[in-house]
Write an enzyme that holds these catalytic residues in place. Structure first.
Site, PDB file in Angstrom:
ATOM      1  N   GLY A  22      51.098  32.163  14.466  1.00 39.57           N
ATOM      2  CA  GLY A  22      50.324  30.930  14.497  1.00 39.57           C
ATOM      3  C   GLY A  22      49.021  31.142  15.244  1.00 39.57           C
ATOM      4  N   GLY A  23      48.306  30.071  15.497  1.00 40.53           N
ATOM      5  CA  GLY A  23      46.987  30.109  16.116  1.00 40.53           C
ATOM      6  C   GLY A  23      46.892  30.938  17.368  1.00 40.53           C
ATOM      7  CD  GLU A  24      44.525  29.088  21.483  1.00 43.19           C
ATOM      8  OE1 GLU A  24      45.217  28.523  22.346  1.00 43.19           O
ATOM      9  OE2 GLU A  24      43.299  28.945  21.409  1.00 43.19           O
ATOM     10  CD  GLU A  25      52.967  28.515  19.272  1.00 44.54           C
ATOM     11  OE1 GLU A  25      53.796  28.888  18.427  1.00 44.54           O
ATOM     12  OE2 GLU A  25      52.951  27.375  19.752  1.00 44.54           O
TER      13      GLU A  25
END
Length: 106
Positions: A22-25
Site C-alpha cells: 500500500g501507500g506508506e505501509e
C-alpha cells in the site's frame, strides 16, 4: 520509502521478505519466526528507522521519520489463514497508531 525499506532489510533475518504494502505501509514476512522474536526484530527496525537521517530529495534538509508497526504470528494451515494473519497485524498496527505512534504492538 527507500530509506525505511533499507533499514527494515538491514534489521531482518536473511529469510525475511520485506515488501511495500500500500501507500506508506510495508509488510515484513518472517517464516519460522515466533511472536517474541518477531517483536524483537520489529523493535530493532523501529529504532533503526528512528535513528536514520533521511535527506530530503533536492535539498540539504535532513528529516527523521518514525514508524508504527503491528506484529502478528500464525501457523498457516490453509490459504485463508493469510487473511487472518494480515487482519491481526493490521489491528495491531492501528493499536500502535492510536497509542501514540512510533511504537510496536502485537
Amino acid at each position: 520509502l527507500h530509506a525505511v525499506a533499507d533499514a527494515m532489510r538491514r534489521c531482518a533475518p536473511p529469510e525475511t521478505v520485506v515488501a511495500r504494502y500500500g501507500g506508506e505501509e510495508f509488510a515484513c514476512l518472517m517464516p519460522e519466526t515466533g511472536l517474541d522474536e518477531a517483536m524483537k526484530v520489529a523493535e530493532r527496525m523501529r529504532g533503526a528507522i528512528e535513528a536514520s537521517e533521511i535527506q530530503v530529495p533536492g535539498s540539504a534538509l535532513i528529516n527523521h521519520v518514525t514508524i508504527s508497526a503491528g506484529v502478528a504470528s500464525a501457523i498457516l494451515a490453509i490459504p485463508s489463514d493469510t487473511h487472518v494473519l494480515m487482519r491481526d497485524a493490521d489491528k495491531a498496527l492501528y493499536r500502535a497508531k492510536i497509542g501514540g505512534r512510533n511504537r510496536i504492538r502485537m
